[in-house]
Design a protein around this motif. Sequence first.
Motif, short mmCIF file in Angstrom:
data_model
loop_
_atom_site.label_atom_id
_atom_site.label_comp_id
_atom_site.label_asym_id
_atom_site.label_seq_id
_atom_site.Cartn_x
_atom_site.Cartn_y
_atom_site.Cartn_z
N THR A 19 0.28 -0.77 -0.03
CA THR A 19 0.24 -0.62 0.24
C THR A 19 0.78 1.51 -0.28
O THR A 19 1.24 1.95 -1.03
CB THR A 19 -0.82 0.28 1.25
OG1 THR A 19 -1.69 -1.25 1.15
CG2 THR A 19 -2.13 1.41 1.39
N GLU A 51 2.28 1.99 -3.67
CA GLU A 51 1.31 2.50 -4.19
C GLU A 51 1.50 1.54 -5.17
O GLU A 51 1.42 1.53 -6.63
CB GLU A 51 1.95 3.53 -4.78
CG GLU A 51 1.33 4.84 -3.85
CD GLU A 51 1.63 6.27 -4.88
OE1 GLU A 51 1.98 6.62 -6.17
OE2 GLU A 51 2.14 7.34 -3.59
N SER A 54 -1.87 0.68 -6.72
CA SER A 54 -3.23 1.76 -7.15
C SER A 54 -3.29 1.14 -8.74
O SER A 54 -2.30 1.20 -9.26
CB SER A 54 -2.03 2.85 -7.40
OG SER A 54 -2.28 4.07 -8.37
N ALA A 74 -4.78 -6.63 0.49
CA ALA A 74 -4.38 -5.34 0.72
C ALA A 74 -5.90 -4.58 0.15
O ALA A 74 -5.78 -3.42 0.59
CB ALA A 74 -3.23 -5.21 0.28
N LEU A 75 -6.24 -4.91 -0.88
CA LEU A 75 -7.22 -3.53 -1.63
C LEU A 75 -8.22 -4.32 -1.29
O LEU A 75 -8.85 -2.93 -0.85
CB LEU A 75 -7.27 -4.01 -3.43
CG LEU A 75 -6.08 -3.74 -4.11
CD1 LEU A 75 -5.73 -4.40 -5.91
CD2 LEU A 75 -6.46 -2.38 -4.28
N SER A 81 -8.33 -2.14 2.02
CA SER A 81 -8.31 -0.84 2.22
C SER A 81 -9.84 -0.44 1.48
O SER A 81 -9.71 0.95 1.50
CB SER A 81 -7.22 0.05 0.86
OG SER A 81 -7.04 -0.58 0.16
#
Length: 138
Positions: A18, A21, A24, A106-107, A110
């Motif tokens: 995260t 990035e 992202s 992780a996505l 988040s």
Amino acid sequence: MNYIKYLLIGTLFGFVLTKAEVISWFRIQEMFRFQDFHMYGVIGTAIIVGMISIQIIKRFNLKDTEGNPISIPPKDASQKKRYIIGGTLFGFGWALTGACPGPLFALLGSGITIFIIPILAALAGTYAYGVFRESLPH
């Protein structure tokens, strides 16, 4: 109790992804459009770390956490076609979802809940592979 260390390592891995990035979608889009070096730098660094790690494992005959020797069998050059097909499918999946399998959790963690769909698809694919493994060409 053993699972706690894996949970902590996975949490740390997600935190690093995260902050770097790497999860992202915008960074991944930039990579596939050849607009930015960021992701190529991360991937290149991972390849270099992997190469060094494998050489250290081989040179010092390192053992796993249970004391078993780590063996890395050589790749069969005649199987090149399957690596090309598999890598291409992996790349298409990555481009379509905007994420490789590593940062999916992780996505989700988040707050991007849509990634439950690729997680479920990955689990279904893993299960299907386990069911059909013996009948697949290897």
